[in-house]
Design a protein around this motif. Structure first.
Motif, PDB file in Angstrom:
ATOM      1  N   LYS A   1      38.042  18.930  63.945  1.00 37.22           N
ATOM      2  CA  LYS A   1      37.775  20.002  63.926  1.00 37.22           C
ATOM      3  C   LYS A   1      37.004  20.563  65.185  1.00 37.22           C
ATOM      4  O   LYS A   1      35.751  20.297  65.484  1.00 37.22           O
ATOM      5  CB  LYS A   1      37.138  20.696  62.690  1.00 37.22           C
TER       6      LYS A   1
ATOM      7  N   ASP B   1      35.923  23.893  67.049  1.00 29.99           N
ATOM      8  CA  ASP B   1      35.600  25.432  66.598  1.00 29.99           C
ATOM      9  C   ASP B   1      36.345  25.549  65.212  1.00 29.99           C
ATOM     10  O   ASP B   1      36.225  25.084  64.160  1.00 29.99           O
ATOM     11  CB  ASP B   1      36.088  26.203  67.702  1.00 29.99           C
ATOM     12  N   ARG B   2      37.351  26.444  65.272  1.00 31.68           N
ATOM     13  CA  ARG B   2      38.363  26.762  64.129  1.00 31.68           C
ATOM     14  C   ARG B   2      39.535  26.010  64.103  1.00 31.68           C
ATOM     15  O   ARG B   2      40.294  26.354  63.326  1.00 31.68           O
ATOM     16  CB  ARG B   2      38.293  28.309  64.028  1.00 31.68           C
TER      17      ARG B   2
END
Length: 97
Positions: A89, A91-92
């Motif tokens: 993962k 960031d988003r």
């Protein structure tokens, strides 16, 4: 039987069902897995998603992702399957490393 007749399993690799136990994405992140197959399929939540079949600790699983980054990476390297990877993962976003 005639040896020149092709077997369905040899020519329809994209049509083979991806079996295994379903695992939640949150349980796969940051673990090294052996990705053995994938399929881009229709989703009940988004238009398309990717179903990834993998081996982890000698057991076969599958996971779903809507990550276009992972889908692109898998499409680009589909001829190299199977391979080891980690779903990370950033960031988003989700990506293969």
């Amino acid at each position: 039987m005639n040896n020149t007749i092709k077997r369905f399993s040899d020519i329809a690799k994209d049509d083979i069902m991806l079996v295994g136990e379903k695992m939640k994405m949150e349980n796969v992140i940051d673990k090294e897995i052996e990705i053995i197959a994938f399929a881009v399929i229709n989703s009940k939540y988004t238009k398309l998603c990717t179903k990834i079949q993998f081996v982890y600790e000698n057991k076969t699983y599958f996971v779903f992702t809507g990550s276009s980054i992972i889908t692109g990476q898998l499409e680009k390297h589909k001829d190299d399957l199977p391979f080891l990877a980690t779903i990370a993962k950033m960031d988003r976003c989700l990506t293969l490393t």
